[in-house]
Design an enzyme around this catalytic site. Structure first.
Site, PDB file in Angstrom:
ATOM      1  N   LEU A   1       0.836  -1.206   0.000  1.00 55.56           N
ATOM      2  CA  LEU A   1       0.000   0.000   0.000  1.00 55.56           C
ATOM      3  C   LEU A   1       0.870   1.254   0.000  1.00 55.56           C
ATOM      4  O   LEU A   1       1.676   1.465   0.906  1.00 55.56           O
ATOM      5  CB  LEU A   1      -0.923   0.031   1.223  1.00 55.56           C
ATOM      6  CG  LEU A   1      -1.843  -1.180   1.424  1.00 55.56           C
ATOM      7  CD1 LEU A   1      -2.907  -0.842   2.468  1.00 55.56           C
ATOM      8  CD2 LEU A   1      -2.495  -1.625   0.121  1.00 55.56           C
TER       9      LEU A   1
ATOM     10  N   ARG B   1       2.777  14.651   5.387  1.00 60.75           N
ATOM     11  CA  ARG B   1       3.702  15.089   6.444  1.00 60.75           C
ATOM     12  C   ARG B   1       5.151  15.177   5.960  1.00 60.75           C
ATOM     13  O   ARG B   1       5.991  15.762   6.627  1.00 60.75           O
ATOM     14  CB  ARG B   1       3.601  14.146   7.657  1.00 60.75           C
ATOM     15  CG  ARG B   1       2.374  14.446   8.511  1.00 60.75           C
ATOM     16  CD  ARG B   1       2.146  13.380   9.567  1.00 60.75           C
ATOM     17  NE  ARG B   1       1.595  12.155   8.981  1.00 60.75           N
ATOM     18  CZ  ARG B   1       1.397  11.036   9.662  1.00 60.75           C
ATOM     19  NH1 ARG B   1       1.740  10.968  10.950  1.00 60.75           N
ATOM     20  NH2 ARG B   1       0.869   9.971   9.071  1.00 60.75           N
TER      21      ARG B   1
ATOM     22  N   GLN C   1      -5.710   3.687  -6.724  1.00 66.89           N
ATOM     23  CA  GLN C   1      -6.742   3.993  -5.736  1.00 66.89           C
ATOM     24  C   GLN C   1      -6.943   5.505  -5.732  1.00 66.89           C
ATOM     25  O   GLN C   1      -6.015   6.263  -5.491  1.00 66.89           O
ATOM     26  CB  GLN C   1      -6.303   3.530  -4.336  1.00 66.89           C
ATOM     27  CG  GLN C   1      -7.378   3.767  -3.281  1.00 66.89           C
ATOM     28  CD  GLN C   1      -6.817   3.760  -1.862  1.00 66.89           C
ATOM     29  OE1 GLN C   1      -5.618   3.897  -1.656  1.00 66.89           O
ATOM     30  NE2 GLN C   1      -7.695   3.612  -0.892  1.00 66.89           N
TER      31      GLN C   1
ATOM     32  N   ASN D   1       6.854   8.622   8.391  1.00 69.79           N
ATOM     33  CA  ASN D   1       5.774   9.526   7.994  1.00 69.79           C
ATOM     34  C   ASN D   1       6.256  10.941   7.719  1.00 69.79           C
ATOM     35  O   ASN D   1       5.624  11.686   6.989  1.00 69.79           O
ATOM     36  CB  ASN D   1       4.696   9.564   9.075  1.00 69.79           C
ATOM     37  CG  ASN D   1       4.036   8.211   9.253  1.00 69.79           C
ATOM     38  OD1 ASN D   1       3.460   7.668   8.313  1.00 69.79           O
ATOM     39  ND2 ASN D   1       4.149   7.644  10.426  1.00 69.79           N
TER      40      ASN D   1
ATOM     41  N   ARG E   1      33.546   8.302  -9.346  1.00 72.89           N
ATOM     42  CA  ARG E   1      32.167   8.470  -9.821  1.00 72.89           C
ATOM     43  C   ARG E   1      31.742   7.309 -10.717  1.00 72.89           C
ATOM     44  O   ARG E   1      32.467   6.337 -10.884  1.00 72.89           O
ATOM     45  CB  ARG E   1      32.056   9.812 -10.537  1.00 72.89           C
ATOM     46  CG  ARG E   1      32.386  10.995  -9.619  1.00 72.89           C
ATOM     47  CD  ARG E   1      32.556  12.293 -10.400  1.00 72.89           C
ATOM     48  NE  ARG E   1      31.403  12.571 -11.244  1.00 72.89           N
ATOM     49  CZ  ARG E   1      31.422  13.425 -12.266  1.00 72.89           C
ATOM     50  NH1 ARG E   1      32.535  14.100 -12.564  1.00 72.89           N
ATOM     51  NH2 ARG E   1      30.340  13.621 -12.993  1.00 72.89           N
TER      52      ARG E   1
END
Ligand code: UD1
Ligand code: CA
Length: 461
Positions: free
Chosen positions: A10, A17, A77, A232, A329
């Site tokens: 999910l 936040r 969703q 969060n 790099r």
């Protein structure tokens, strides 16, 4: 037929936040997106497929997931009406039988073994639902696991819990395993919960009470609270990074890497080290780096590829010595026993075994053959303002200090480049090449020049 395990991840929540323009689950921990940690755990648990529940506009998350080599299906969703609603959105992508495990994309410390153990606990009990519970120091906002006679009866969200329920220390980590054959029935049974503000929500946690109402078994497996730690906001992200760094360092110390000051070393989650590697203080290892046996990386060296722009691997071969203050790099390859010293930068550059570039040098789009020596201050001029060009340096070449190598350029084996030279055309094997402005020296010239300069500055009275 073996049991299939489908992970439902999910990730459609808004993640407000984080205060970010980027989806929360693409924020990185150890240079791996949060969702990548969870998908990695799902794969380690033996999942056959993952269904990723995303909000519209999260194409970048889907693209990342598809690059992982796990079969990933995406469900959208919109709007996000809760964790139960999110699983409903995934419904037509779920199998009719087997195990379905729901995990949250923002819990990066969840482990594959734990997912597998939860699924096994459910199967062994013949249960419809198994919940992964934990007992954190602060049960705070987590859903409480309400048990009666040792059996899980319901999960009550903190916001809806009375004082007695809030006092329960055993809480929902967020991970739940389902019998795929009974999941649809449980989803149909969910009732919307009215939120204090905004839209009603469907709680996935209500599937527990729904299962009990049908006389179906429900069980709890437990985990270390760290596995349920949800990210969060950026404070939690920073705290999670600190936890991950401690784990990565502990892992590599156990695997035979020496760190003189572990707390100052920063490691990407995908870093790979051989045995007897020594990392001096303040070494930074970003994504895409492989370090072989016996390498020493001296203090303040910075090694990283640059995904997604350039993820060409960076490899340091056996016994090489890097730094202090070196920068490696994307596409750098340092051969066995080669040396890359202070203030040397390598990008898409290969140094073969025994080659040395010890001081103040830029090597870009370049190969340096065995046992060649690149003198202090040498620069490969690989970019002409329009395109990048390669430089090829053969074996046992001696490049004197402060050489300017203008690409495209090939310098043959055993050639010698005089200090201070610029080199704009190929140098054959064994040749010497010296290109400097003619020197001019004049007797008494220093004093004459000084008088001239002072006059010009108006200071000679
Ligand atoms: C949830 C659990 C709680 C548990 C806690 C553990 C519910 C109702 N509550 O609460 O019992 O203790 O996790 O961390 O399940 N998401 C969607 N679509 C939505 C809503 C959420 O995809 O409509 C995703 C989010 O992106 C996130 C995850 O689901 O990855 C969890 O959502 P979140 O709102 O953080 O749940 P919690 O309130 O923390
Ligand atoms: Ca959460």
């Amino acid at each position: 037929m073996s049991q299939t395990l489908t992970a439902v991840v999910l990730a459609a929540g808004r993640g407000r936040r984080m205060r970010s323009d980027q989806p929360k689950v693409l924020h990185e921990l150890g240079f791996r997106p949060l969702v990548g940690h969870v998908l990695e755990a799902a794969r380690a648990a033996g999942a056959d497929a993952a269904v990723l529940v995303l909000a519209p506009g999260m194409g970048a998350v889907a693209a990342y997931a598809e690059g992982l080599g796990l079969t990933v299906r995406v469900a959208e969703q919109e709007p996000p009406l809760g964790t139960g609603h999110a699983v409903m959105a995934a419904r037509d992508r779920l199998p009719a039988a087997g195990d379905v495990v729901v995990v949250f994309a923002d819990t990066p410390f969840l482990e594959g073994d734990t997912i597998a153990r939860l699924a096994r606990t459910r199967r062994d009990a013949g249960a419809a639902v198994a919940v992964l519970g934990m007992e954190p120091d602060e049960p705070g906002g987590y859903g409480r696991l309400v048990e009666r006679d040792g059996r899980l009866e319901a999960i009550v969200e903190a916001a809806q819990a009375d004082a007695a329920t809030r006092a329960i220390g055993l809480v929902n980590s967020g991970v739940m395993a389902f019998d795929a054959a009974r999941l649809a029935t449980l989803l149909d049974a969910l009732e919307p919960q009215s939120a204090r503000d905004g839209d009603p929500e469907y709680y996935l946690t209500d599937t527990v009470a729904a299962a009990r109402a049908r006389g179906w078994e429900t069980v709890v497996a437990r985990c270390d609270p760290i596995e349920g730690l949800g990210v969060n906001d950026r404070l939690q992200l920073a705290e999670a990074e600190a936890v991950l760094q401690r784990r990565l360092r502990a892992h590599w110390l156990r695997e035979g890497v020496t760190m003189l000051d572990p707390a100052s070393v920063h490691l990407a989650a995908d870093a790979r080290f051989g045995r007897d590697v020594v990392l001096e203080p303040n070494v930074f290892i970003g994504p895409g780096v492989v370090v072989e046996d016996g390498v020493r990386i001296r203090a303040f060296s910075h090694l990283t590829t640059d995904p997604p722009k350039d993820a060409t691997p960076l490899v340091v071969r056996k016994g090489a010595v890097i730094g202090p203050f070196a920068r490696l790099r994307s596409g750098a390859e340092v051969g066995a026993g080669a040396h890359v010293g202070n203030f040397v930068e390598l990008k898409n550059a290969r140094l073969d075994a025994g080659a040395k570039a010890n001081h103040l040098t830029y090597l870009g789009d370049c190969t340096v053959g065995r046992d060649s020596n690149v003198g202090a201050g040498t620069i490969t001029c690989n970019y002409d303002g329009f395109a990048k060009w390669p430089t090829t340096i053969g074996r046992e070449v001696f490049v004197g200090s402060n050489a300017t190598l203008v690409a495209p350029l090939t310098i043959g084996d055993g050639a010698l480049i005089g200090a201070g030279s610029w080199v704009g055309r190929d140098v054959p094997a064994g040749a010497s090449h010296v290109a400097r402005g003619a020197a001019e020296q004049r007797e008494g010239g220093a004093a004459r020049l000084a008088r001239h300069l002072a006059r010009r500055a108006g200071k000679d009275g």
